[in-house]
Design an enzyme around this catalytic site. Structure first.
Site, short mmCIF file in Angstrom:
data_model
loop_
_atom_site.label_atom_id
_atom_site.label_comp_id
_atom_site.label_asym_id
_atom_site.label_seq_id
_atom_site.Cartn_x
_atom_site.Cartn_y
_atom_site.Cartn_z
N ARG B 52 3.43 -8.52 3.60
CA ARG B 52 2.48 -7.44 3.86
C ARG B 52 2.07 -6.82 2.53
O ARG B 52 2.63 -7.16 1.49
CB ARG B 52 3.09 -6.38 4.77
CG ARG B 52 4.52 -6.01 4.38
CD ARG B 52 4.88 -4.64 4.73
NE ARG B 52 4.13 -3.70 3.91
CZ ARG B 52 4.40 -3.45 2.63
NH1 ARG B 52 5.38 -4.04 1.99
NH2 ARG B 52 3.66 -2.58 1.95
N GLY B 53 1.13 -5.88 2.61
CA GLY B 53 0.60 -5.29 1.40
C GLY B 53 -0.62 -6.11 1.00
O GLY B 53 -0.57 -7.33 0.92
N ALA B 54 -1.71 -5.40 0.77
CA ALA B 54 -2.98 -6.10 0.56
C ALA B 54 -2.91 -7.14 -0.56
O ALA B 54 -3.31 -8.30 -0.35
CB ALA B 54 -4.09 -5.08 0.30
N GLN B 196 7.94 1.24 6.33
CA GLN B 196 7.87 0.56 5.03
C GLN B 196 8.32 1.48 3.90
O GLN B 196 8.81 1.01 2.87
CB GLN B 196 6.44 0.07 4.73
CG GLN B 196 5.97 -1.08 5.61
CD GLN B 196 5.18 -0.61 6.80
OE1 GLN B 196 5.32 0.54 7.23
NE2 GLN B 196 4.36 -1.46 7.35
N ASP B 237 -6.07 -0.74 1.42
CA ASP B 237 -6.27 -2.06 2.02
C ASP B 237 -7.72 -2.48 1.95
O ASP B 237 -8.03 -3.67 2.00
CB ASP B 237 -5.77 -2.06 3.47
CG ASP B 237 -4.26 -2.05 3.49
OD1 ASP B 237 -3.68 -0.96 3.33
OD2 ASP B 237 -3.65 -3.12 3.62
N ASN B 247 -6.30 2.73 4.39
CA ASN B 247 -4.92 2.52 3.96
C ASN B 247 -4.02 2.80 5.16
O ASN B 247 -4.46 3.27 6.21
CB ASN B 247 -4.59 3.41 2.76
CG ASN B 247 -3.30 3.00 2.06
OD1 ASN B 247 -3.09 1.83 1.78
ND2 ASN B 247 -2.42 3.95 1.82
N LYS B 248 -2.75 2.52 4.99
CA LYS B 248 -1.76 2.68 6.05
C LYS B 248 -1.92 4.00 6.79
O LYS B 248 -2.14 5.04 6.19
CB LYS B 248 -0.37 2.61 5.42
CG LYS B 248 0.80 2.83 6.36
CD LYS B 248 0.84 1.89 7.54
CE LYS B 248 0.83 0.45 7.12
NZ LYS B 248 0.66 -0.48 8.27
#
Lengths: 357, 357
Positions: B52-54, B196, B237, B247-248
């Site tokens: 995960r994570g862009a 996360q 993101d 974003n998240k």
């Protein structure tokens, strides 16, 4: 009529020898009643949040004075020891003003005997239900005067019958809207770390047949700015003279989003939550809770070994962000400059109670 | 020098036949490496957030094209079937622009052969690390020019080496500040529903010896308004042409609090996150994730039977709330009216990549 329907569950009752409460830590999995028959049990139930919610803490605290009197009589306590025991109940949670207020109110009656104290404590619970129902009507009226059609409501934490003694405060307004056919859906923040929203508010909404979604607390701002809700309604653990409001951590974020989106934020609470002896939110002592609530889950470590938590139980929403404070006696509009101490639209000025933190 | 220290763990590497990644769902309890050797495994790892994570999604997506080529050769796929497999990787998560961008960038090279595609995919990872380190320096410079002394930083979600391929974006700035002796402490939002922050950011901060607290997401607004932090730094993101940033979920609440408190909000992301083909945040498709992430915990139901969740993976922070977007090439100040599409202080204009939603 739906608005008159009482809960199928009993959040709190007096057995004659103990305070019978629902252990809220067991919900929604189990509906478990426990009897609090001595001071240690009362304090423990408050500290571990088996009972919670400012109004319910008031009622439990008041009956706790009777428990302390009974235990003192059984055990031959000195009056000093009994007073210390009552102090320990009063101090079991520092932020909720109702607890200290209710304890102080009934302990004054100790010289008049147990029957008088018990009657006052039970009356306090009965008054609370009446107050909640008045809050519900007043809040629903305020909303209906400003928003047409069925409204979509965001709420945070649990402010229903479980948090009070019957009916609810913020959730009481939601229930009243539902009873009037003026409610579409509720977005209930899960309310970390103890998930009172996901566990308790969701459970209550199920009982009442109210449509709802549970969402992570982090989703609240987006839900509000995307206009998925028309109004946010929260409770309060302490409201200061200027209208600043301490409530469950996460409430401030809801308030900032409402302000940005231009939707109303309503704070629903009985007058006993208003603490005119405390000037502003800066003077409120914020309870810090233990690391384990954040770093563990069901006893299993979530964060790495070595992690520490920042776990304040409450935050303070400044008055400027609050559209309306609805009590059983009045509606105060802090964002318009009205304050609990200096304005009383629709009702009398409150009686200062000297319950400062 | 501390700033040059590399991680003791390897977030991602190419084994010659598979993408070896850390299964981030097992952290912080276990440091578990898994090999993604076919397209189904790549898609599954992306969907269940093992990776995960862009930026990391970009690198995994690019190598995923090699995996698809290899699997197609083994299984005798038609080019249409191989293209469909690559499309399934590209679409495994819709919001992060880097994934689609990286897949599209390397799949163009398929006619030039596997070696060329592999080299491009590996180069993309190497470029990403260099970009992250440049972001770290640029962001730390921007902060040091505005804030004196050691700063206290709030961050949300995980944007470190685990989310990228090495070093990190928002966490890369934090690491750079730490290396310079300019960091006091980090408040890491736990980042529900998948934690996360509590699991991954906390784990990384432990590895780097950076002092930190984990806090519930609902505490962010209070931490910011009480001035317990000096700056908030988050990742992205997707950043649209006007500077709006996906974003998240929970990032928007952080941004609103920073605006109210008058502290800077920094968005740290590589240029590949900038999507000038998408005009504003209103045009971003927000990924909705499953109910179980919110309503269950470790397979155990938290909410009552019958509950439904509202579980958007991301929110959109409008450009007006963002003090600085820091990329490897430039610093854009959206709250001052600069936009990724129309201004390029300190660097060249971005190359439009046509990676719209």
């Amino acid at each position: 009529m739906a608005a008159e329907r009482t809960e199928a569950f009993r959040p709190m009752e007096w057995t004659g020898a103990a305070i019978r409460v629902i252990d809220q830590t067991a919900l929604p999995g189990r509906l478990l009643y426990v009897d609090l028959a001595n001071v240690d049990q009362v304090v423990d139930a408050i500290v571990r949040l088996a009972v919670r919610g400012a109004p319910q803490l008031g009622a439990v605290g008041a009956l706790g004075v009777v428990v302390a009197m009974d235990e003192g009589a059984r055990e031959g306590w000195s009056s000093a020891r009994r007073d210390a025991a009552i102090d320990s109940i009063r101090a079991a949670r520092p932020t909720a003003v109702n607890l200290a207020w209710a304890v102080d109110r009934v302990r004054l009656l100790i010289p008049e005997g147990r029957a008088t104290v018990l009657a006052a404590a039970l009356q306090l619970g009965a008054d609370d239900e009446a107050a909640n129902r008045a809050i519900g009507r007043r809040g629903a009226d305020w909303i209906s005067a400003r928003l047409t059609g069925r409204v979509r409501v965001l709420t945070h934490c649990n402010t229903g019958a479980l948090a009070t003694n019957a009916w609810g405060t913020a959730l009481g307004i939601i229930r009243e809207l539902h009873a009037r056919g003026a409610l579409e859906v509720v977005f209930a923040d899960e309310t970390r770390p103890l998930l009172q929203g996901a566990r308790l508010t969701a459970w209550e909404l199920e009982q009442y047949g109210i449509p709802y979604f549970v969402q992570p607390d982090g989703a609240a701002a987006s839900t509000i700015l995307r206009r998925l809700v028309d109004v946010a309604i929260i409770g309060a653990d302490r409201i200061t003279a200027n209208g600043d409001t301490a409530n469950k951590i996460g409430s401030l974020g809801v308030a900032l989003a409402c302000k940005d989106a231009g939707i109303p934020l309503i704070v629903a609470a009985p007058e006993s939550t208003v603490d005119v002896a405390t000037a502003t939110g800066d003077d409120i002592r914020i309870e810090m809770r233990g690391d384990a609530e954040v770093l563990e889950w069901g006893g299993i470590r979530v964060a790495p070994a070595g992690a520490r938590a920042h776990n304040p139980a409450f935050d303070v929403t400044p008055a400027r962000l609050i559209s309306a404070i609805v009590t059983e006696r009045r509606v105060i509009e802090p964002s318009l400059g009205h304050t609990p101490a200096c304005s009383a639209p629709g009702g009398a000025l409150p009686t200062p109670r000297g319950t400062g933190g």
